[in-house]
Every structure is written in C-alpha cells, then in structure tokens.
Design a protein around this motif. Structure first.
Motif, PDB file in Angstrom:
ATOM      1  N   GLU A   8      51.648 -15.857   5.222  1.00  0.00           N
ATOM      2  CA  GLU A   8      50.291 -16.004   4.707  1.00  0.00           C
ATOM      3  C   GLU A   8      49.735 -14.669   4.222  1.00  0.00           C
ATOM      4  N   ALA A   9      50.392 -13.570   4.609  1.00  0.00           N
ATOM      5  CA  ALA A   9      49.938 -12.257   4.158  1.00  0.00           C
ATOM      6  C   ALA A   9      50.599 -11.947   2.831  1.00  0.00           C
ATOM      7  N   LEU A  10      49.995 -12.415   1.753  1.00  0.00           N
ATOM      8  CA  LEU A  10      50.564 -12.225   0.425  1.00  0.00           C
ATOM      9  C   LEU A  10      50.490 -10.767   0.012  1.00  0.00           C
ATOM     10  N   PRO A  11      51.396 -10.313  -0.856  1.00  0.00           N
ATOM     11  CA  PRO A  11      51.350  -8.931  -1.305  1.00  0.00           C
ATOM     12  C   PRO A  11      50.062  -8.638  -2.044  1.00  0.00           C
ATOM     13  N   ASP A  12      49.609  -7.400  -1.954  1.00  0.00           N
ATOM     14  CA  ASP A  12      48.340  -7.020  -2.574  1.00  0.00           C
ATOM     15  C   ASP A  12      48.331  -7.273  -4.071  1.00  0.00           C
ATOM     16  N   THR A  13      49.504  -7.228  -4.704  1.00  0.00           N
ATOM     17  CA  THR A  13      49.569  -7.408  -6.155  1.00  0.00           C
ATOM     18  C   THR A  13      49.518  -8.871  -6.568  1.00  0.00           C
ATOM     19  N   ALA A  14      49.602  -9.784  -5.594  1.00  0.00           N
ATOM     20  CA  ALA A  14      49.683 -11.206  -5.929  1.00  0.00           C
ATOM     21  C   ALA A  14      48.353 -11.783  -6.367  1.00  0.00           C
ATOM     22  N   GLY A  15      47.279 -11.485  -5.621  1.00  0.00           N
ATOM     23  CA  GLY A  15      45.980 -12.040  -5.953  1.00  0.00           C
ATOM     24  C   GLY A  15      45.956 -13.550  -5.827  1.00  0.00           C
ATOM     25  N   HIS A  16      44.944 -14.179  -6.446  1.00  0.00           N
ATOM     26  CA  HIS A  16      44.794 -15.628  -6.361  1.00  0.00           C
ATOM     27  C   HIS A  16      45.766 -16.341  -7.293  1.00  0.00           C
ATOM     28  N   GLY A  17      46.418 -15.605  -8.178  1.00  0.00           N
ATOM     29  CA  GLY A  17      47.376 -16.233  -9.077  1.00  0.00           C
ATOM     30  C   GLY A  17      48.517 -16.893  -8.326  1.00  0.00           C
ATOM     31  N   VAL A  18      48.936 -16.305  -7.208  1.00  0.00           N
ATOM     32  CA  VAL A  18      50.011 -16.882  -6.407  1.00  0.00           C
ATOM     33  C   VAL A  18      49.577 -18.215  -5.825  1.00  0.00           C
ATOM     34  N   HIS A  19      48.349 -18.269  -5.302  1.00  0.00           N
ATOM     35  CA  HIS A  19      47.835 -19.516  -4.743  1.00  0.00           C
ATOM     36  C   HIS A  19      47.717 -20.585  -5.829  1.00  0.00           C
ATOM     37  N   MET A  20      47.298 -20.173  -7.026  1.00  0.00           N
ATOM     38  CA  MET A  20      47.144 -21.123  -8.119  1.00  0.00           C
ATOM     39  C   MET A  20      48.497 -21.668  -8.574  1.00  0.00           C
ATOM     40  N   LEU A  21      49.487 -20.781  -8.685  1.00  0.00           N
ATOM     41  CA  LEU A  21      50.822 -21.224  -9.094  1.00  0.00           C
ATOM     42  C   LEU A  21      51.441 -22.113  -8.026  1.00  0.00           C
ATOM     43  N   ALA A  22      51.292 -21.725  -6.756  1.00  0.00           N
ATOM     44  CA  ALA A  22      51.817 -22.545  -5.659  1.00  0.00           C
ATOM     45  C   ALA A  22      51.141 -23.910  -5.648  1.00  0.00           C
ATOM     46  N   GLY A  23      49.825 -23.916  -5.869  1.00  0.00           N
ATOM     47  CA  GLY A  23      49.087 -25.179  -5.898  1.00  0.00           C
ATOM     48  C   GLY A  23      49.518 -26.069  -7.048  1.00  0.00           C
ATOM     49  N   ALA A  24      49.750 -25.470  -8.222  1.00  0.00           N
ATOM     50  CA  ALA A  24      50.180 -26.236  -9.397  1.00  0.00           C
ATOM     51  C   ALA A  24      51.535 -26.891  -9.153  1.00  0.00           C
ATOM     52  N   LEU A  25      52.479 -26.127  -8.627  1.00  0.00           N
ATOM     53  CA  LEU A  25      53.818 -26.665  -8.346  1.00  0.00           C
ATOM     54  C   LEU A  25      53.755 -27.757  -7.285  1.00  0.00           C
ATOM     55  N   ALA A  26      52.911 -27.549  -6.269  1.00  0.00           N
ATOM     56  CA  ALA A  26      52.766 -28.551  -5.217  1.00  0.00           C
ATOM     57  C   ALA A  26      52.146 -29.830  -5.763  1.00  0.00           C
ATOM     58  N   GLY A  27      51.125 -29.686  -6.614  1.00  0.00           N
ATOM     59  CA  GLY A  27      50.441 -30.850  -7.169  1.00  0.00           C
ATOM     60  C   GLY A  27      51.341 -31.708  -8.039  1.00  0.00           C
ATOM     61  N   ILE A  28      52.134 -31.057  -8.861  1.00  0.00           N
ATOM     62  CA  ILE A  28      53.063 -31.795  -9.721  1.00  0.00           C
ATOM     63  C   ILE A  28      54.090 -32.543  -8.876  1.00  0.00           C
ATOM     64  N   SER A  29      54.622 -31.882  -7.855  1.00  0.00           N
ATOM     65  CA  SER A  29      55.598 -32.525  -6.967  1.00  0.00           C
ATOM     66  C   SER A  29      54.992 -33.738  -6.283  1.00  0.00           C
ATOM     67  N   GLU A  30      53.781 -33.567  -5.773  1.00  0.00           N
ATOM     68  CA  GLU A  30      53.096 -34.626  -5.026  1.00  0.00           C
ATOM     69  C   GLU A  30      52.875 -35.866  -5.890  1.00  0.00           C
ATOM     70  N   HIS A  31      52.262 -35.683  -7.054  1.00  0.00           N
ATOM     71  CA  HIS A  31      51.878 -36.823  -7.889  1.00  0.00           C
ATOM     72  C   HIS A  31      53.082 -37.526  -8.513  1.00  0.00           C
ATOM     73  N   ALA A  32      54.070 -36.769  -8.922  1.00  0.00           N
ATOM     74  CA  ALA A  32      55.226 -37.371  -9.582  1.00  0.00           C
ATOM     75  C   ALA A  32      56.005 -38.278  -8.635  1.00  0.00           C
ATOM     76  N   ILE A  33      56.206 -37.841  -7.412  1.00  0.00           N
ATOM     77  CA  ILE A  33      57.009 -38.602  -6.459  1.00  0.00           C
ATOM     78  C   ILE A  33      56.291 -39.875  -5.998  1.00  0.00           C
ATOM     79  N   MET A  34      54.977 -39.793  -5.792  1.00  0.00           N
ATOM     80  CA  MET A  34      54.238 -40.933  -5.246  1.00  0.00           C
ATOM     81  C   MET A  34      53.598 -41.806  -6.321  1.00  0.00           C
ATOM     82  N   PHE A  35      53.900 -41.574  -7.578  1.00  0.00           N
ATOM     83  CA  PHE A  35      53.229 -42.282  -8.663  1.00  0.00           C
ATOM     84  C   PHE A  35      53.377 -43.806  -8.606  1.00  0.00           C
ATOM     85  N   PRO A  36      54.570 -44.365  -8.326  1.00  0.00           N
ATOM     86  CA  PRO A  36      54.687 -45.830  -8.298  1.00  0.00           C
ATOM     87  C   PRO A  36      53.747 -46.499  -7.296  1.00  0.00           C
ATOM     88  N   VAL A  37      53.565 -45.886  -6.132  1.00  0.00           N
ATOM     89  CA  VAL A  37      52.656 -46.452  -5.135  1.00  0.00           C
ATOM     90  C   VAL A  37      51.216 -46.372  -5.634  1.00  0.00           C
TER      91      VAL A  37
END
Length: 309
Positions: A8-37
């Motif tokens: 959870e201690a991200l590198p100082d150079t990461a900033g909020h961009g890391v959280h945004m990229l991680a969130g984007a990848l997580a969101g795509i994974s989540e919605h694509a897999i559960m879409f039929p339901v």
C-alpha cells in the motif's frame, strides 16, 4: 524492525495515476466477466407487456434466452460497458484515494465517516462518466433489441431522444450509487480490518471483503436499480406511460402502481450474484494491479521500510 513489502506504500513518483490505472484495469476485468449475469438482471427488471420478455426467475431467464435467442445474446452490449468501465473506474479509484488523502488517516468511528465520504465522492465522479455507456448497454440488453452496434445505438438514441436520454437516469443513479459506494467501501474497509488487520497483500482477504461488501451494497440498493433500469430503457417500449417517465418519482410511481412492493425487488438475486463475485474480483484486481505497479515503480525507486508487526 524488518524490511518487507508494503504494497500500500506506493512509490513517491507514482501519485494517483497508479490508483487510477489499477482501478481502470480492475473495472474492465469486473464488468467483462460478470456481464452475462448483468444482462439477465436487466431483462428481469424491465416492465414489458410481452409474455416472451417476462421471466419468473434467473434459471427461467437463462433457459428461455438460450433456447430462443442463444447464449451469445447475453454478451450483447459488452463493448459499451468495457469502453466506459476503464475511465469510470479510473476516476472512481483516483477520487477515492485523493479524498482519503485530503481527509487524512482516521481511526475508530470517524474512519467510517471518512471512508463513506470518499466513497460518495468517487460515485459522483465515476457515474458522470459511466451513465451514458450504461444507457447504451441496457438498450442493447433488452429483449428483441434492435441494436447490434454500440456506435449505431448511440447515434440512433441521440437522434430520436436527444442528449437528455443519456443522462435522464443520472440523478437516480446517484441516489443509488452514492449509498452503494459508501456502503461498499465502508463494509470492505471494516471487513478487511477485521480479517487482515496488518493490511498485508493477501488476495483471499480482498476477495472475501470485496464479495461481502458487494453483496450487502447490491441488496440495499436494488429498489433504486429497478427505477434506474425503467428510465434507461424507456425508449424501447411502446408503453406511453413508461416512455413519458422523466425521473425517479415517475419511475417509482409506475413500479408501485403495476407491481407494488414486489416490483422493487425485481432482479435482486442476479444483482447480488453479479456484485458479490464482481466486487470480489474488482478489489482483488485493484489490489493486485496496485501491487504490481508499485513493484514496477520500485525499479526506479529505493525500497521503503515498513514497521508492520
């Protein structure tokens, strides 16, 4: 004191961009897999005069859709949700982390408040991005949808109903997702504190916490989701009363008039079954991508020392 990986201690150079990229990848994974339901949930929530579009339960919906339309139908509209999920979840998790940083680390009962506020802020920003994509998705999911292309659906919807069609459900969506996100983040945070108090990277704890948080939040907000579906699919019906619905008040009145209290529970089972695994997947993916991105940034940044027990 020992040196260990503090994911959870991200590198100082990461900033909020890391959280945004991680969130984007997580969101795509989540919605694509559960879409039929999710498609089944939409079908069950739509008020339709056609007997062919009325389902008595989730298993009934699967059987009838597969035998008359083919299971591939359940994936119709997935391109829209994937296109919207990336930026929407990037904004969601970026806002979440930014507000958490702004409010500072809190302990005890005040931690619930700060987490809920951060979750609500995340919902407002992400829904502003996601709502138009969600409208297109649901127009493509309904029974006998005329649309097979996201672009064609968007163009036709704009030509027939104007820009307001993409945001007519936004106030209702906020009424639903603000409590949903606040409950989700609060339950996730408290559950994770209980089963993983040192906040070490542990996929199982993220899966359990995320799944439980998703199930609770989904169950609590199902009535508002039914109203949202009515507003977002109003242009697919010939029912004049539904087509004239302009907001949550109209939607609630129509649902109550036609189905009573039972109507607000339409799609509860597939909604919970969608959000329990999808939320578990989303949080697991988010924490994994955050970990992976942190380790990638560590190649240019000296390792940090943790004082975790």
């Amino acid at each position: 004191m020992s040196a260990e990986i503090d994911y959870e201690a991200l590198p100082d150079t990461a900033g909020h961009g890391v959280h945004m990229l991680a969130g984007a990848l997580a969101g795509i994974s989540e919605h694509a897999i559960m879409f039929p339901v999710d498609s089944i949930k939409t079908r069950m929530q739509v008020l339709s005069p056609s007997p062919a579009a009325i389902y008595s339960g989730m298993s009934n919906a699967i059987t009838r859709i597969s035998s008359t339309e083919g299971l591939r139908t359940l994936w119709r509209g997935v391109a829209s949700v994937i296109a919207g999920a990336g930026p929407a979840h990037a904004v969601q998790f970026g806002t979440l982390e930014a507000v958490n940083d702004m409010m500072g680390k809190r302990e005890g009962s005040s931690a619930w408040v700060s987490t809920a506020v951060a979750g609500a802020a995340a919902a407002i920003t992400s829904d502003a991005v996601m709502t138009p994509f969600d409208v297109i998705k649901q127009r493509m999911q309904v029974h006998n949808s005329e649309y097979r292309s996201v672009i064609t659906c968007a163009k036709t919807l704009y030509r027939r109903e104007g820009l307001t069609a993409f945001y007519v459900s936004y106030p209702t969506t906020l009424l639903m997702t603000i409590p949903f996100t606040a409950v989700q983040f609060s339950v996730y945070d408290r559950t994770l504190n209980y089963i993983n108090p040192h906040r070490k990277y542990d996929p199982l704890s993220h899966i359990i916490s995320g799944g439980f948080a998703g199930a609770v939040a989904a169950a609590v907000t199902t009535p508002l989701d039914v109203a949202k579906t009515l507003l977002q699919t109003r242009g697919t019906t010939e029912d004049k009363e539904i087509r004239a619905a302009n907001g949550i008040r109209d939607a609630v009145r129509i649902i109550w008039k036609r189905d009573g209290l039972r109507g607000f529970g339409r799609g509860l089972t597939p909604r919970v079954l969608t959000f329990m695994p999808s939320n578990a997947l989303c949080w697991m993916s988010y924490e994994f991508f955050k970990m992976a991105l942190r380790l990638g940034g560590e190649q240019q940044t000296p390792p940090r020392t943790s004082t975790h027990a």
